[in-house]
Design an enzyme around this catalytic site. Structure first.
Site, PDB file in Angstrom:
ATOM      1  N   CYS A   1     -71.341  40.724  49.253  1.00 15.99           N
ATOM      2  CA  CYS A   1     -70.352  40.094  48.360  1.00 15.99           C
ATOM      3  C   CYS A   1     -69.819  38.783  48.933  1.00 15.99           C
ATOM      4  O   CYS A   1     -69.242  37.979  48.204  1.00 15.99           O
ATOM      5  CB  CYS A   1     -69.207  41.053  48.094  1.00 15.99           C
ATOM      6  SG  CYS A   1     -69.803  42.528  47.271  1.00 15.99           S
TER       7      CYS A   1
ATOM      8  N   HIS B   1     -63.661  37.093  45.008  1.00 12.81           N
ATOM      9  CA  HIS B   1     -64.799  37.962  44.679  1.00 12.81           C
ATOM     10  C   HIS B   1     -64.296  39.052  43.724  1.00 12.81           C
ATOM     11  O   HIS B   1     -63.196  39.565  43.882  1.00 12.81           O
ATOM     12  CB  HIS B   1     -65.353  38.577  45.960  1.00 12.81           C
ATOM     13  CG  HIS B   1     -66.335  39.667  45.698  1.00 12.81           C
ATOM     14  ND1 HIS B   1     -67.452  39.464  44.918  1.00 12.81           N
ATOM     15  CD2 HIS B   1     -66.364  40.974  46.067  1.00 12.81           C
ATOM     16  CE1 HIS B   1     -68.119  40.600  44.839  1.00 12.81           C
ATOM     17  NE2 HIS B   1     -67.474  41.535  45.514  1.00 12.81           N
TER      18      HIS B   1
ATOM     19  N   ASN C   1     -68.987  43.738  38.968  1.00 11.58           N
ATOM     20  CA  ASN C   1     -69.222  43.105  40.263  1.00 11.58           C
ATOM     21  C   ASN C   1     -70.687  42.652  40.347  1.00 11.58           C
ATOM     22  O   ASN C   1     -71.583  43.486  40.449  1.00 11.58           O
ATOM     23  CB  ASN C   1     -68.891  44.124  41.363  1.00 11.58           C
ATOM     24  CG  ASN C   1     -69.068  43.571  42.762  1.00 11.58           C
ATOM     25  OD1 ASN C   1     -69.584  42.471  42.946  1.00 11.58           O
ATOM     26  ND2 ASN C   1     -68.647  44.338  43.753  1.00 11.58           N
TER      27      ASN C   1
HETATM   28  O1  UT7 Z   1     -67.873  44.372  46.350  1.00 14.71           O
HETATM   29  C1  UT7 Z   1     -68.229  45.132  47.456  1.00 14.71           C
HETATM   30  C2  UT7 Z   1     -67.054  45.769  48.043  1.00 14.71           C
HETATM   31  N1  UT7 Z   1     -66.675  46.902  47.275  1.00 14.71           N
HETATM   32  C3  UT7 Z   1     -65.409  47.064  46.933  1.00 14.71           C
HETATM   33  O2  UT7 Z   1     -64.582  46.238  47.224  1.00 14.71           O
HETATM   34  C4  UT7 Z   1     -65.057  48.352  46.226  1.00 14.71           C
HETATM   35  C5  UT7 Z   1     -63.802  48.926  46.831  1.00 14.71           C
HETATM   36  N2  UT7 Z   1     -63.464  50.226  46.276  1.00 14.71           N
HETATM   37  C6  UT7 Z   1     -62.993  50.380  45.014  1.00 14.71           C
HETATM   38  O3  UT7 Z   1     -62.910  49.437  44.262  1.00 14.71           O
HETATM   39  C7  UT7 Z   1     -62.512  51.730  44.609  1.00 14.71           C
HETATM   40  O4  UT7 Z   1     -62.447  52.568  45.733  1.00 14.71           O
HETATM   41  C8  UT7 Z   1     -63.387  52.406  43.521  1.00 14.71           C
HETATM   42  C9  UT7 Z   1     -63.204  51.705  42.195  1.00 14.71           C
HETATM   43  C10 UT7 Z   1     -64.840  52.405  43.947  1.00 14.71           C
HETATM   44  C11 UT7 Z   1     -62.931  53.862  43.331  1.00 14.71           C
HETATM   45  O5  UT7 Z   1     -61.561  53.892  42.975  1.00 14.71           O
HETATM   46  P1  UT7 Z   1     -60.541  54.816  43.764  1.00 14.71           P
HETATM   47  O6  UT7 Z   1     -59.241  54.676  43.120  1.00 14.71           O
HETATM   48  O7  UT7 Z   1     -60.643  54.492  45.224  1.00 14.71           O
HETATM   49  O8  UT7 Z   1     -61.089  56.263  43.453  1.00 14.71           O
HETATM   50  P2  UT7 Z   1     -61.658  57.368  44.465  1.00 14.71           P
HETATM   51  O9  UT7 Z   1     -63.003  56.997  44.953  1.00 14.71           O
HETATM   52  O10 UT7 Z   1     -60.582  57.717  45.460  1.00 14.71           O
HETATM   53  O11 UT7 Z   1     -61.790  58.576  43.452  1.00 14.71           O
HETATM   54  C12 UT7 Z   1     -60.666  59.176  42.826  1.00 14.71           C
HETATM   55  C13 UT7 Z   1     -61.180  60.234  41.869  1.00 14.71           C
HETATM   56  C14 UT7 Z   1     -62.227  61.156  42.497  1.00 14.71           C
HETATM   57  O12 UT7 Z   1     -62.057  62.441  41.950  1.00 14.71           O
HETATM   58  P3  UT7 Z   1     -61.297  63.588  42.767  1.00 14.71           P
HETATM   59  O13 UT7 Z   1     -62.072  63.763  44.039  1.00 14.71           O
HETATM   60  O14 UT7 Z   1     -59.915  63.060  42.996  1.00 14.71           O
HETATM   61  O15 UT7 Z   1     -61.349  64.749  41.838  1.00 14.71           O
HETATM   62  C15 UT7 Z   1     -63.535  60.579  42.036  1.00 14.71           C
HETATM   63  O16 UT7 Z   1     -64.566  61.539  41.988  1.00 14.71           O
HETATM   64  O17 UT7 Z   1     -61.847  59.594  40.775  1.00 14.71           O
HETATM   65  C16 UT7 Z   1     -63.161  60.141  40.643  1.00 14.71           C
HETATM   66  N3  UT7 Z   1     -64.042  59.106  40.103  1.00 14.71           N
HETATM   67  C17 UT7 Z   1     -64.156  58.884  38.794  1.00 14.71           C
HETATM   68  N4  UT7 Z   1     -63.553  59.456  37.720  1.00 14.71           N
HETATM   69  C18 UT7 Z   1     -63.895  59.001  36.509  1.00 14.71           C
HETATM   70  C19 UT7 Z   1     -64.835  58.244  40.757  1.00 14.71           C
HETATM   71  N5  UT7 Z   1     -65.497  57.476  39.888  1.00 14.71           N
HETATM   72  C20 UT7 Z   1     -65.088  57.850  38.651  1.00 14.71           C
HETATM   73  C21 UT7 Z   1     -65.394  57.408  37.351  1.00 14.71           C
HETATM   74  N6  UT7 Z   1     -64.781  58.021  36.320  1.00 14.71           N
HETATM   75  N7  UT7 Z   1     -66.293  56.430  37.104  1.00 14.71           N
END
Ligand code: UT7
Length: 330
Positions: free
Chosen positions: A111, A252, A282
């Site tokens: 990125c 980004h 992204n």
């Molecule tokens: O560009 C390269 C660098 N990358 C980044 O900068 C990405 C950085 N990370 C993020 O943007 C975020 O961490 C994400 C958008 C990837 C995820 O968001 P989050 O708020 O950190 O969610 P999480 O991974 O902590 O997941 C929370 C919950 C989980 O369920 P449980 O375990 O709490 O039951 C996930 O399984 O949300 C669930 N989840 C979803 N639910 C509905 C993960 N993806 C989804 C989804 N729809 N698409």
């Protein structure tokens, strides 16, 4: 004279995939995707490689400058989704564009690829190693995206931004400063497990889905919020820039929440922040040049504008660039 962006264009594939597309087959919903990431839709390329995203943008970029392909003497492609492991995508682009007397290479910094490549381009142009350098930031993320994994399928899109880097004719305008960092300890949180020399492709690596993105989202999120805000502040302080001085932050586009945290640390209102993650998701190395191209084309950037570019991504890699826009209004 500093190097500067003397022309710019972008290309995104025509096929739009709204959040509702994923609702049909994954356990996800529009509300979760929008509120956790800021994304409403993205573009997916149905065929071709990363070079096919670059070529239309490159043609428009060169035409806008009123020069010919023969004038290009160097091509840099920032990407983590090259057409092939080798030859480099810069070679594929050179051939497709019919550029006759250029050299070139790819840069892999995920990125932050565009900012790493921009800095390299600036050093080459300022040092006399290139005069008209075609700088491409592009990724076909669908080539490494597990469409059955809701945690990643919804995040990414395909797209390309291309700029021409040349010497500025004004010492005050152009790319004025840059800060870049790398920390391999962060590699464990965001990578592609197989396909490189450590773990070449095998039946097992394919069966285990090791050619897709691996991301520990929350770990990357935490590092990105701090890394992007810190480096944006560092470049502002280094150049004695106040929030009032900055016309645009160009971050980004990985997550709207990371962008908001960075803008807030810089003291910038959101109307000074380029955000198009809602439309494209992204696009990795494509995000920053696509923003610059769109905003310029919309008449929202003006000669002399002070602009901060900022990124954080796999590696970890992160960076910030300070520039003053040198192009006339669109
Ligand atoms: O560009 C390269 C660098 N990358 C980044 O900068 C990405 C950085 N990370 C993020 O943007 C975020 O961490 C994400 C958008 C990837 C995820 O968001 P989050 O708020 O950190 O969610 P999480 O991974 O902590 O997941 C929370 C919950 C989980 O369920 P449980 O375990 O709490 O039951 C996930 O399984 O949300 C669930 N989840 C979803 N639910 C509905 C993960 N993806 C989804 C989804 N729809 N698409």
């Amino acid at each position: 004279m500093p190097a500067t962006i003397s022309s710019i264009a972008h290309y995104v594939p025509p096929d739009v995939y709204p959040n509702s597309y994923f609702e049909k087959y994954l356990d996800t919903n529009d509300e979760w995707i929008k509120s956790r990431t800021g994304i409403s839709e993205r573009r997916f390329a149905k065929s071709g490689g990363t070079s096919d995203l670059i070529v239309p943008a490159a043609i428009e970029c060169v035409e806008r400058r009123g020069i010919s392909m023969d004038d290009i003497d160097c091509i840099i492609v920032a990407t983590v989704t090259p057409d092939y492991m080798f030859p480099c995508t810069a070679a594929v682009v050179q051939d497709k564009l019919g550029i006759k007397k250029a050299w070139g290479f790819d840069i892999s910094a995920a990125c932050s690829g565009f900012l790493f490549a921009l800095t390299t381009a600036v050093k080459l142009v300022e040092g006399g190693g290139a005069r008209k350098l075609l700088l491409c930031g592009a990724d076909k993320m669908t080539s490494i995206l597990d469409m059955d994994d809701r945690a990643q399928a919804i995040l990414f899109g395909d797209g390309a931004g291309v700029c021409l880097i040349e010497q500025s004719d004004d010492p005050e305008l152009g790319i004025l400063d840059q800060l870049l960092y790398i920390d391999g300890a962060g590699g464990q949180y965001l990578h592609q497990k197989a396909g490189g020399s450590v773990r070449p492709a095998s039946h097992e690596s394919v069966d285990n889905k090791e050619h897709y993105i691996y991301q520990d989202g929350p770990a990357v999120f935490k590092a990105a919020v701090k890394g992007m805000a810190d480096i944006s502040m560092e470049i502002m302080e280094k150049n004695n820039l106040s929030a009032d001085d900055v016309a645009w932050l160009v971050p980004h586009q990985a997550n709207h929440r990371i962008i908001s945290a960075t803008a807030s640390r810089m003291g910038l209102p959101e109307d000074k922040v380029m955000i198009n993650i809602n439309k494209y998701g992204n696009t990795t190395a494509g995000t920053i040049p696509i923003c610059l191209s769109e905003w310029w084309r919309n008449g929202q950037m003006h000669k002399g504008d002070r602009i901060v570019l900022s990124s954080f991504g796999a590696g970890f890699t992160w960076g910030a660039v300070y520039l003053r826009w040198s192009m006339e209004d669109y």
